[in-house]
Write a protein that holds these residues in place. Structure first.
Motif, PDB file in Angstrom:
ATOM      1  N   TRP A 186       4.420  -1.682  24.097  1.00  0.00           N
ATOM      2  CA  TRP A 186       5.523  -2.904  23.614  1.00  0.00           C
ATOM      3  C   TRP A 186       4.612  -4.325  23.138  1.00  0.00           C
ATOM      4  CZ3 TRP A 186      10.023  -2.315  21.334  1.00  0.00           C
ATOM      5  CH2 TRP A 186      10.777  -1.469  21.879  1.00  0.00           C
ATOM      6  N   MET A 187       3.672  -4.523  23.897  1.00  0.00           N
ATOM      7  CA  MET A 187       2.677  -5.729  23.779  1.00  0.00           C
ATOM      8  C   MET A 187       2.021  -5.317  22.430  1.00  0.00           C
ATOM      9  SD  MET A 187       1.975  -6.777  27.777  1.00  0.00           S
ATOM     10  CE  MET A 187       0.263  -7.449  26.949  1.00  0.00           C
ATOM     11  N   TYR A 188       1.371  -4.121  22.310  1.00  0.00           N
ATOM     12  CA  TYR A 188       0.469  -3.802  21.373  1.00  0.00           C
ATOM     13  C   TYR A 188       1.515  -3.914  19.893  1.00  0.00           C
ATOM     14  CZ  TYR A 188      -3.099  -1.790  18.612  1.00  0.00           C
ATOM     15  OH  TYR A 188      -4.179  -1.518  17.579  1.00  0.00           O
ATOM     16  N   SER A 189       2.564  -3.276  19.961  1.00  0.00           N
ATOM     17  CA  SER A 189       3.458  -3.025  18.949  1.00  0.00           C
ATOM     18  C   SER A 189       3.836  -4.632  18.291  1.00  0.00           C
ATOM     19  CB  SER A 189       4.553  -2.685  19.083  1.00  0.00           C
ATOM     20  OG  SER A 189       4.359  -0.895  19.398  1.00  0.00           O
ATOM     21  N   ALA A 190       3.953  -5.431  19.228  1.00  0.00           N
ATOM     22  CA  ALA A 190       4.621  -6.939  18.692  1.00  0.00           C
ATOM     23  C   ALA A 190       3.147  -7.636  18.106  1.00  0.00           C
ATOM     24  CB  ALA A 190       4.696  -7.651  20.193  1.00  0.00           C
ATOM     25  N   GLY A 191       2.029  -7.417  18.609  1.00  0.00           N
ATOM     26  CA  GLY A 191       0.868  -7.934  18.035  1.00  0.00           C
ATOM     27  C   GLY A 191       0.408  -7.285  16.586  1.00  0.00           C
ATOM     28  N   MET A 192       0.815  -5.981  16.409  1.00  0.00           N
ATOM     29  CA  MET A 192       0.464  -5.439  15.185  1.00  0.00           C
ATOM     30  C   MET A 192       1.488  -5.886  14.158  1.00  0.00           C
ATOM     31  SD  MET A 192      -2.188  -3.716  15.467  1.00  0.00           S
ATOM     32  CE  MET A 192      -2.111  -2.602  13.819  1.00  0.00           C
ATOM     33  N   ALA A 193       2.723  -6.042  14.444  1.00  0.00           N
ATOM     34  CA  ALA A 193       3.794  -6.445  13.754  1.00  0.00           C
ATOM     35  C   ALA A 193       3.369  -7.930  13.300  1.00  0.00           C
ATOM     36  CB  ALA A 193       5.044  -6.471  14.775  1.00  0.00           C
ATOM     37  N   VAL A 194       3.084  -8.632  13.923  1.00  0.00           N
ATOM     38  CA  VAL A 194       2.616 -10.066  13.530  1.00  0.00           C
ATOM     39  C   VAL A 194       1.598  -9.982  12.563  1.00  0.00           C
ATOM     40  CG1 VAL A 194       1.562 -11.913  14.012  1.00  0.00           C
ATOM     41  CG2 VAL A 194       3.239 -11.474  15.620  1.00  0.00           C
TER      42      VAL A 194
ATOM     43  N   GLY B 237       3.088   4.263   6.911  1.00  0.00           N
ATOM     44  CA  GLY B 237       4.138   4.175   5.622  1.00  0.00           C
ATOM     45  C   GLY B 237       5.189   3.124   5.803  1.00  0.00           C
ATOM     46  N   PHE B 238       5.481   2.920   6.880  1.00  0.00           N
ATOM     47  CA  PHE B 238       6.570   1.733   6.886  1.00  0.00           C
ATOM     48  C   PHE B 238       5.918   0.426   6.598  1.00  0.00           C
ATOM     49  CE2 PHE B 238       8.433  -1.832   9.401  1.00  0.00           C
ATOM     50  CZ  PHE B 238       9.692  -1.933   8.655  1.00  0.00           C
ATOM     51  N   ILE B 239       4.724   0.105   7.310  1.00  0.00           N
ATOM     52  CA  ILE B 239       4.028  -1.208   7.178  1.00  0.00           C
ATOM     53  C   ILE B 239       3.527  -1.143   5.652  1.00  0.00           C
ATOM     54  CG2 ILE B 239       1.931  -2.002   7.630  1.00  0.00           C
ATOM     55  CD1 ILE B 239       1.780  -0.795  10.612  1.00  0.00           C
ATOM     56  N   GLU B 240       3.148  -0.261   5.058  1.00  0.00           N
ATOM     57  CA  GLU B 240       2.582  -0.353   3.679  1.00  0.00           C
ATOM     58  C   GLU B 240       4.114  -0.737   2.742  1.00  0.00           C
ATOM     59  OE1 GLU B 240      -0.527  -0.686   2.691  1.00  0.00           O
ATOM     60  OE2 GLU B 240      -1.028  -0.633   4.838  1.00  0.00           O
ATOM     61  N   PHE B 241       4.854  -0.032   2.858  1.00  0.00           N
ATOM     62  CA  PHE B 241       6.341  -0.122   2.174  1.00  0.00           C
ATOM     63  C   PHE B 241       6.494  -1.894   2.341  1.00  0.00           C
ATOM     64  CE2 PHE B 241      11.052  -0.359   1.786  1.00  0.00           C
ATOM     65  CZ  PHE B 241      11.093  -0.211   0.417  1.00  0.00           C
ATOM     66  N   TRP B 242       6.583  -2.239   3.629  1.00  0.00           N
ATOM     67  CA  TRP B 242       7.295  -3.446   3.901  1.00  0.00           C
ATOM     68  C   TRP B 242       6.042  -4.534   3.386  1.00  0.00           C
ATOM     69  CZ3 TRP B 242      11.309  -5.839   5.404  1.00  0.00           C
ATOM     70  CH2 TRP B 242      11.323  -7.105   5.862  1.00  0.00           C
TER      71      TRP B 242
ATOM     72  N   PHE C  95      -5.366   1.793  15.024  1.00  0.00           N
ATOM     73  CA  PHE C  95      -4.293   2.204  15.424  1.00  0.00           C
ATOM     74  C   PHE C  95      -4.596   3.479  16.475  1.00  0.00           C
ATOM     75  CE2 PHE C  95      -2.728   0.103  11.786  1.00  0.00           C
ATOM     76  CZ  PHE C  95      -1.186   0.252  11.831  1.00  0.00           C
ATOM     77  N   VAL C  96      -5.886   3.406  17.104  1.00  0.00           N
ATOM     78  CA  VAL C  96      -5.987   4.270  17.890  1.00  0.00           C
ATOM     79  C   VAL C  96      -5.049   4.259  19.316  1.00  0.00           C
ATOM     80  CG1 VAL C  96      -7.717   5.031  19.869  1.00  0.00           C
ATOM     81  CG2 VAL C  96      -8.350   4.887  17.454  1.00  0.00           C
ATOM     82  N   PRO C  97      -4.925   2.730  19.441  1.00  0.00           N
ATOM     83  CA  PRO C  97      -4.105   2.706  20.743  1.00  0.00           C
ATOM     84  C   PRO C  97      -2.269   3.299  20.491  1.00  0.00           C
ATOM     85  CG  PRO C  97      -5.019   0.865  20.280  1.00  0.00           C
ATOM     86  CD  PRO C  97      -5.500   1.726  19.238  1.00  0.00           C
ATOM     87  N   PHE C  98      -1.818   3.327  19.364  1.00  0.00           N
ATOM     88  CA  PHE C  98      -0.733   4.186  19.149  1.00  0.00           C
ATOM     89  C   PHE C  98      -0.914   5.469  19.219  1.00  0.00           C
ATOM     90  CE2 PHE C  98       0.385   0.652  16.152  1.00  0.00           C
ATOM     91  CZ  PHE C  98       1.465   0.235  16.750  1.00  0.00           C
TER      92      PHE C  98
END
Length: 169
Positions: A23-31, A111-116, A83-86
């Motif tokens: 969750w912490m890593y995902s939040a940082g990657m989202a930012v 794919g979601f990230i690139e589309f966004w 993306f290794v941690p995912f």
């Protein structure tokens, strides 16, 4: 954990830690990956959301030729290692995950990230999808290797304990 206990289930501490880290890593990657170009909020609060949604310039912001504009080793390794941690954490959280699942996870996330990024006016590149997916697969492979080492260590510990018990008996 309380909810699981009520159902008679158990979640080991390693899994709970992996969930927190994911969750912490995902939040940082989202930012890092989902935020638009600088200044989008400033312009948006003034009523100009055109910098947020730049669909008219999509053709200039998309690269669909694989590895046509890899500019540096830093970019190549960064996209993989980011993306290794995912893959690693997904392996911890979902026991029995196969490489196909890790591949689909990597393709889905990137794919979601690139589309966004297309929608928010950032550059979108097929190289990112490929390299990020490779990163997820490497993370999953790292998890598989660590899990195998853990099983081998546990087996040798059990054999040593059994020998000690046999000696004392």
């Amino acid at each position: 954990k309380r909810c699981l206990r009520g159902k008679g289930l158990f979640s080991p501490p390693l899994r709970e830690l992996a969930m927190l880290l994911l969750w912490m890593y995902s939040a940082g990657m989202a930012v890092l990956t989902l935020s638009p170009e600088p200044g989008w909020l400033y312009h948006g609060l003034q009523g100009d959301w055109s910098t947020f949604f730049r669909l008219a310039w999509m053709g200039e912001r998309v690269s669909l030729r694989p590895f046509s504009d890899l500019d540096s080793l830093h970019n190549l390794l960064g996209n993989i290692l980011m993306f290794v941690p995912f893959g690693l954490l997904a392996g911890v959280l979902r026991q029995g995950m196969r490489w196909k699942h890790a591949l689909l996870l990597g393709l889905g996330i990137t794919g979601f990230i690139e589309f966004w990024q297309l929608l928010v006016g950032r550059y979108s590149d097929i190289d990112d999808v490929i390299l990020n997916t490779v990163g997820v697969l490497l993370g999953w492979m790292l998890w598989r290797g660590l899990a195998r080492i853990g099983r081998i260590v546990r087996k040798t510990d059990l054999k040593k304990r059994q020998k000690e018990i046999d000696k004392t008996a």
